[in-house]
Write a protein that holds these residues in place. Structure first.
Motif, mmCIF file in Angstrom:
data_model
loop_
_atom_site.group_PDB
_atom_site.id
_atom_site.type_symbol
_atom_site.label_atom_id
_atom_site.label_comp_id
_atom_site.label_asym_id
_atom_site.label_seq_id
_atom_site.Cartn_x
_atom_site.Cartn_y
_atom_site.Cartn_z
ATOM 1 N N LYS A 124 0.832 -1.208 0.000
ATOM 2 C CA LYS A 124 0.000 0.000 0.000
ATOM 3 C C LYS A 124 0.864 1.256 0.000
ATOM 4 O O LYS A 124 0.600 2.205 -0.743
ATOM 5 N N ALA A 125 1.911 1.238 0.833
ATOM 6 C CA ALA A 125 2.788 2.406 0.911
ATOM 7 C C ALA A 125 3.462 2.661 -0.434
ATOM 8 O O ALA A 125 3.529 3.802 -0.913
ATOM 9 N N ILE A 127 2.415 1.815 -3.370
ATOM 10 C CA ILE A 127 1.444 2.299 -4.353
ATOM 11 C C ILE A 127 1.107 3.764 -4.113
ATOM 12 O O ILE A 127 1.057 4.561 -5.047
ATOM 13 N N SER A 128 0.955 4.104 -2.832
ATOM 14 C CA SER A 128 0.531 5.479 -2.556
ATOM 15 C C SER A 128 1.634 6.484 -2.907
ATOM 16 O O SER A 128 1.349 7.566 -3.397
ATOM 17 N N THR A 129 2.886 6.142 -2.674
ATOM 18 C CA THR A 129 3.947 7.093 -3.041
ATOM 19 C C THR A 129 4.272 6.983 -4.531
ATOM 20 O O THR A 129 4.698 7.962 -5.143
ATOM 21 N N GLY A 130 4.080 5.791 -5.079
ATOM 22 C CA GLY A 130 4.454 5.571 -6.475
ATOM 23 C C GLY A 130 5.959 5.599 -6.663
ATOM 24 O O GLY A 130 6.482 5.596 -7.771
ATOM 25 N N ASN A 131 6.677 5.598 -5.552
ATOM 26 C CA ASN A 131 8.121 5.741 -5.604
ATOM 27 C C ASN A 131 8.756 4.565 -4.863
ATOM 28 O O ASN A 131 8.809 4.572 -3.632
ATOM 29 N N TYR A 132 9.195 3.560 -5.606
ATOM 30 C CA TYR A 132 9.723 2.352 -4.950
ATOM 31 C C TYR A 132 10.711 1.669 -5.882
ATOM 32 O O TYR A 132 10.693 1.884 -7.092
ATOM 33 N N LEU A 165 -11.036 -0.151 -7.879
ATOM 34 C CA LEU A 165 -9.727 0.236 -7.323
ATOM 35 C C LEU A 165 -8.707 0.481 -8.444
ATOM 36 O O LEU A 165 -7.767 1.243 -8.292
ATOM 37 N N PHE A 166 -8.922 -0.215 -9.586
ATOM 38 C CA PHE A 166 -8.018 -0.026 -10.725
ATOM 39 C C PHE A 166 -8.532 1.040 -11.689
ATOM 40 O O PHE A 166 -7.862 1.418 -12.626
ATOM 41 N N ASP A 167 -9.778 1.480 -11.422
ATOM 42 C CA ASP A 167 -10.425 2.353 -12.390
ATOM 43 C C ASP A 167 -10.625 3.759 -11.863
ATOM 44 O O ASP A 167 -9.938 4.694 -12.253
ATOM 45 N N SER A 168 -11.528 3.885 -10.871
ATOM 46 C CA SER A 168 -11.923 5.218 -10.429
ATOM 47 C C SER A 168 -11.178 5.676 -9.181
ATOM 48 O O SER A 168 -11.173 6.862 -8.862
ATOM 49 N N ASN A 169 -10.557 4.734 -8.495
ATOM 50 C CA ASN A 169 -9.868 5.078 -7.248
ATOM 51 C C ASN A 169 -8.767 6.106 -7.502
ATOM 52 O O ASN A 169 -8.174 6.155 -8.591
ATOM 53 N N ALA A 170 -8.477 6.913 -6.472
ATOM 54 C CA ALA A 170 -7.464 7.959 -6.610
ATOM 55 C C ALA A 170 -6.097 7.372 -6.972
ATOM 56 O O ALA A 170 -5.320 7.993 -7.693
ATOM 57 N N GLN A 171 -5.817 6.146 -6.456
ATOM 58 C CA GLN A 171 -4.512 5.539 -6.723
ATOM 59 C C GLN A 171 -4.568 4.499 -7.840
ATOM 60 O O GLN A 171 -3.668 3.672 -7.971
ATOM 61 N N ALA A 172 -5.636 4.570 -8.656
ATOM 62 C CA ALA A 172 -5.836 3.559 -9.695
ATOM 63 C C ALA A 172 -4.620 3.432 -10.612
ATOM 64 O O ALA A 172 -4.160 2.330 -10.911
ATOM 65 N N THR A 173 -4.072 4.557 -11.041
ATOM 66 C CA THR A 173 -2.937 4.529 -11.968
ATOM 67 C C THR A 173 -1.730 3.844 -11.320
ATOM 68 O O THR A 173 -1.093 2.968 -11.901
ATOM 69 N N ARG A 175 -1.745 1.830 -8.818
ATOM 70 C CA ARG A 175 -2.035 0.419 -8.552
ATOM 71 C C ARG A 175 -1.858 -0.411 -9.822
ATOM 72 O O ARG A 175 -1.226 -1.468 -9.798
ATOM 73 N N SER A 176 -2.414 0.094 -10.927
ATOM 74 C CA SER A 176 -2.286 -0.606 -12.203
ATOM 75 C C SER A 176 -0.811 -0.777 -12.566
ATOM 76 O O SER A 176 -0.379 -1.858 -12.982
ATOM 77 N N ALA A 177 -0.060 0.282 -12.383
ATOM 78 C CA ALA A 177 1.363 0.245 -12.737
ATOM 79 C C ALA A 177 2.124 -0.718 -11.828
ATOM 80 O O ALA A 177 3.097 -1.347 -12.256
ATOM 81 N N TYR A 178 1.666 -0.829 -10.591
ATOM 82 C CA TYR A 178 2.401 -1.677 -9.629
ATOM 83 C C TYR A 178 2.434 -3.126 -10.104
ATOM 84 O O TYR A 178 3.485 -3.760 -10.125
ATOM 85 N N ILE A 179 1.263 -3.626 -10.508
ATOM 86 C CA ILE A 179 1.228 -5.009 -11.001
ATOM 87 C C ILE A 179 2.082 -5.136 -12.261
ATOM 88 O O ILE A 179 2.853 -6.090 -12.413
ATOM 89 N N SER A 180 1.980 -4.144 -13.161
ATOM 90 C CA SER A 180 2.783 -4.187 -14.387
ATOM 91 C C SER A 180 4.270 -4.254 -14.050
ATOM 92 O O SER A 180 5.025 -5.018 -14.670
#
Lengths: 373, 467
Positions: A124-125, A127-132, A165-173, A175-180
């Motif tokens: 979660k952390a 995904i929320s920062t997008g920096n990992y 969660l992958f679509d409308s959620n604030a962290q959707a982008t 989250r999607s990128a995380y799995i990719s």
């Protein structure tokens, strides 16, 4: 002085001569372990290991495609397809997890692909920062199959909620990128491993025909045992409370969020171990394997050959494991008997494969180097 | 030596024989063999220490492990931490170097003995008969005047230099080597080794891929031939080494035997140690020639040694005599202590160590440990790798005294973490010389209640009949 030397030599010589004559009469010119080890290693490399890596990579690619479809059209139908392909990829992984030597060891395949339970707060952390950086040790339990399992299935959430969660959620982008990103890492690593095997490593592997630590045979047997130990502990023992005074720990199950698949993965793991033991290819043809080597060594067990004892134990363990109901995370509380029954048989198999078999093959079960006596 | 004793038993010449022994022990012999022995020992040890550090074993064996299996009575021997352990090994290497060149010889031989033995006593996981041999030789060397010839000590202080020493100084080393071979030989007189050709029947076919000889290693008769040759070699070789007439062929066999062992078994430096150290049996002519050769090679300008015999004063001789009587009595008795225990020696390993039982068995095991709460009866299965290194786990699984030590360690660990009245149980499956694995201990024994001492361990399950 001289006399007694001569007496001694004569005495010992006579004893040994008599003995040899006697032996000759009864046993003839016995052979032990005449066996083409490099043919066995070649079977492992060409028919077992490389094809399984390729199949695992294909399953992963196929999941990646389904996931891309899902990202393009975010609906429950595509989510369900992606999940199915994910499970297939996770299953295919069970057939390569026991080959953690050479290229796989260099790429840390086992730890990078399947460290579970995953650390949901770390995921979660990230995904929320997008920096990992997925390469960091701190992210070992925030990537691979367990992380994707968590993100695709969620905990008690409806399919529609997951899609959102992958679509409308604030962290959707993010989250999607995380799995990719997780997928990318796995695909890259598997590519590297397959290329390594196809280029130089296959030759190295087949040429290393000794039995010492670090030999191909030594690595196959050691990793076979490592994986069986993981089956006993991580896949079953730990969730069932074997290491926690009987307090069950369902959340430690493999593929915990997907539910309904933990036992299946365990069965596939055991199936792979049997395939490795037999030298069986993905098409099911039985090539030269450890079973043939044990027979060549004339290894015996309490009744019959050691090979038969092991094959028999594989089939008992498989049938007992098959009696455990999905989801494992429930069964650990509801059917302790079924779990214990399977556990006991896996332990018996472990003893045969970790103690009896390596001992007659002259292989040391250790991951550590040292001088002997 | 035994042959001399043999002659002693002949009733007619007893007095003469005693005299002959006395003369044999005290006659003056050249010191060169001892000086060569000192140099060879020092160099071998230096190489071994560098190899040991280079392989990362200081870390693997003395820094990485969280716990250590101490020897009975030596629980106070603990590792010194990373810096301390490396410092200890460097000190040991320096001592070996000083022994080689004969610089502050007495001090450095004491230092080498202490550092080496201390390291060996830290963890019985790492016990090897070879290490025990090195400890003993370095102990004996403290009492030898090996620095009184061709050394920095004798160069700095000409007065201590001698050309001859009483024969007993050489005999001390020779007798020790004799004991090692002889006991290794008689230990092989057992049915597994001679009748079953075990464990060679397992170990030789494992090398069937070797070029040229590989295809013979799978023949059963080869395993028998190796077993019988090994046994006869070990028993006879020390006698042949002692005789000037047979030393040459004997040494040829020493080289063949030890090179073969180094080819087939993972035994590190030991074959080379034995090949080099047995040269002490060579004639003094050879050693004088060797030293002259070294002198020219190194371009050393040394004053010629005047003919002189080293004669320690009577008190020293007396002290040495009694020390050696005690030492060799212990050496002769220790390998037989297993007779105090009735169970199978290989299975229980009671009285197994310190007896020159080298390469005698193929033993492996898998141990499962359980910590049980005495009150609730609930238990935890332990992951041994959480506490032990792979090597420790492997050794512990088959050695009963280590099973007990590990049980106590787990009890302590869990009670420290708040589990009152922890009971430790174990199941360990052991295979010996290729026989089916069987339990050496099961859960009917509360292992943490057992004490590790020299009394017979009654809880060890009997070795199954088919073993």
């Amino acid at each position: 002085m001289k006399k007694s030397f001569i007496y001694y030599v004569l005495l010992m010589g006579t004893i040994s001569l008599c003995f040899h004559c006697k032996k000759k009469e009864t046993d003839g010119d016995e052979e032990i372990g005449t066996f083409d080890k490099s043919a066995m290693l070649s079977n492992y490399a060409n028919q077992v290991i490389t094809p399984n890596f390729v199949r695992s990579k294909q399953a992963l690619d196929s999941f990646a495609l389904a996931y891309t479809d899902f990202l393009q059209t975010k609906n429950t139908v595509n989510l369900i397809t992606a999940r199915q392909r994910f499970i297939r990829a996770y299953s295919a992984f069970q057939y390569i997890s026991s080959f953690e030597f050479g290229p796989s060891e260099n790429e840390f395949i086992r730890a990078s692909f399947n460290t579970y339970p995953c650390d949901t707060s770390q995921i979660k952390a990230n995904i929320s920062t997008g920096n990992y950086d997925l390469n960091l040790v701190a992210n070992l339990d925030a990537k691979g199959f367990p992380a994707i399992d968590y993100l695709l299935f969620g905990k008690s959430q409806s399919d529609a909620t997951i899609v959102s969660l992958f679509d409308s959620n604030a962290q959707a982008t993010n989250r999607s990128a995380y799995i990719s990103n997780c997928l990318n890492e796995m695909q890259t690593k598997l590519n590297t491993v397959i290329n390594s095997w196809n280029n130089s490593y296959k030759g190295t592997f087949v040429a290393s025909t000794g039995s010492e630590i670090g030999s191909s045979l030594g690595m196959i047997v050691n990793q076979l045992n490592y994986e069986l130990d993981a089956l006993k502990n991580a896949k079953i023992g730990i969730p069932a409370g074997k290491k926690s005074m009987g307090v069950v720990l369902p959340e430690k199950c493999e593929a915990y969020y997907a539910q309904n698949y933990s036992v299946q993965l365990a069965k596939q793991c055991l199936q792979n171990l049997e395939n490795v033991y037999l030298g069986r290819s993905i098409t099911g043809s039985d090539g030269l394997g450890l079973d043939d080597y044990l027979d060549a060594l004339k290894a015996q067990h309490t009744s019959g050959t050691l090979n038969n004892a092991i094959k028999n134990q594989f089939s008992i363990a498989k049938s007992k494991l098959g009696l455990i109901q999905e989801p494992l995370s429930n069964t650990v509380s509801t059917d302790v008997q079924a779990i214990d029954a399977a556990y006991v048989e896996i332990v018996k198999l472990l003893v045969l494969l970790k103690t009896d078999a390596p001992s007659v093959m002259g292989i040391i079960i250790t991951y550590q180097d040292g001088d002997g006596d | 030596m035994l042959l001399l004793l043999w002659e002693l038993l002949l009733p007619t010449k007893t007095a003469m024989a005693i005299n002959r022994i006395k003369t044999y022990f005290t006659k003056s012999v050249h010191i060169a063999p001892l000086a060569v022995f000192r140099i060879a020992f020092g160099l071998l040890m230096l190489a071994s220490i560098i190899r040991f550090i280079g392989k990362g074993w200081v870390y693997d064996m003395y820094i990485k492990p969280k716990v250590f299996f101490s020897y009975y009575g030596f629980e106070w021997v603990k590792p010194f931490g990373e810096t301390g352990m490396y410092a200890l090994f460097i000190l040991m290497a320096l001592a070996a170097l000083c022994i080689t060149v004969g610089f502050f010889y007495r001090l450095s031989s004491i230092l080498f003995f202490l550092t080496f033995t201390y390291v060996e006593l830290i963890d019985k996981t790492n016990y090897l008969n070879h290490y025990y041999f090195i400890s003993i030789v370095s102990l004996l060397m403290i009492f030898l005047p090996a620095h009184r010839y061709f050394s920095i000590d004798s160069w700095r202080k000409q007065a201590i230099q001698v050309s001859h020493i009483p024969n007993y100084f050489l005999l001390i080393i020779k007798m020790q080597v004799f004991i090692v071979y002889f006991f290794a030989g008689i230990a092989k007189i057992n049915s597994d080794w001679l009748v079953e050709a075990m464990p060679l029947k397992i170990w030789l076919p494992a090398h069937s891929e070797m070029p040229l000889i590989g295809k013979y290693l799978t023949k059963e008769w080869v395993a028998y031939a190796f077993s019988w040759f090994g046994c006869i070699y070990d028993i006879l070789i020390p006698f042949f080494l002692f005789s000037e007439r047979t030393i040459k062929p004997a040494y040829f066999f020493v080289i063949i035997f030890h090179l073969a062992t180094s080819l087939f078994f993972n035994i590190g430096m030991f074959p080379y140690v034995m090949i080099c150290l047995t040269t002490i049996f060579f004639s003094e002519k050879f050693h004088i020639w060797l030293i002259n050769f070294l002198r020219q090679l190194l371009k050393l300008n040394m004053l010629p040694v005047t003919e002189s015999v080293y004669q320690p004063d009577t008190l020293q001789v007396k002290l040495l005599k009694w020390l050696m009587v005690v030492h060799f009595s212990v050496q002769l008795a220790l390998p037989f202590r297993y007779l105090f225990y009735d169970e199978n020696l290989f299975w229980t390993e009671q009285g197994f160590r310190f007896s020159w039982r080298v390469m005698l068995m193929e033993k492996a095991g898998t141990a499962f440990f359980y910590v049980r709460d005495k009150h609730s009866g609930k238990e935890i299965e332990i992951s041994n790798c959480d506490f032990l290194t792979p090597m420790q786990e492997k050794m512990m699984a088959t050695q009963p005294d280590m099973l007990i030590q590990y049980a106590h360690l787990l009890k302590k660990e869990y009670e420290k973490n708040g589990l009152k009245d922890a009971e430790v149980l174990a199941e360990s499956y052991v295979t010996l010389n290729g026989k089916p694995s069987a339990l050496i201990v099961d859960k009917s024994t509360v292992l943490s209640h057992e004490v590790d001492n020299f009394k017979p361990k009654r809880w060890i399950l009997p070795m199954p009949k088919n073993h």
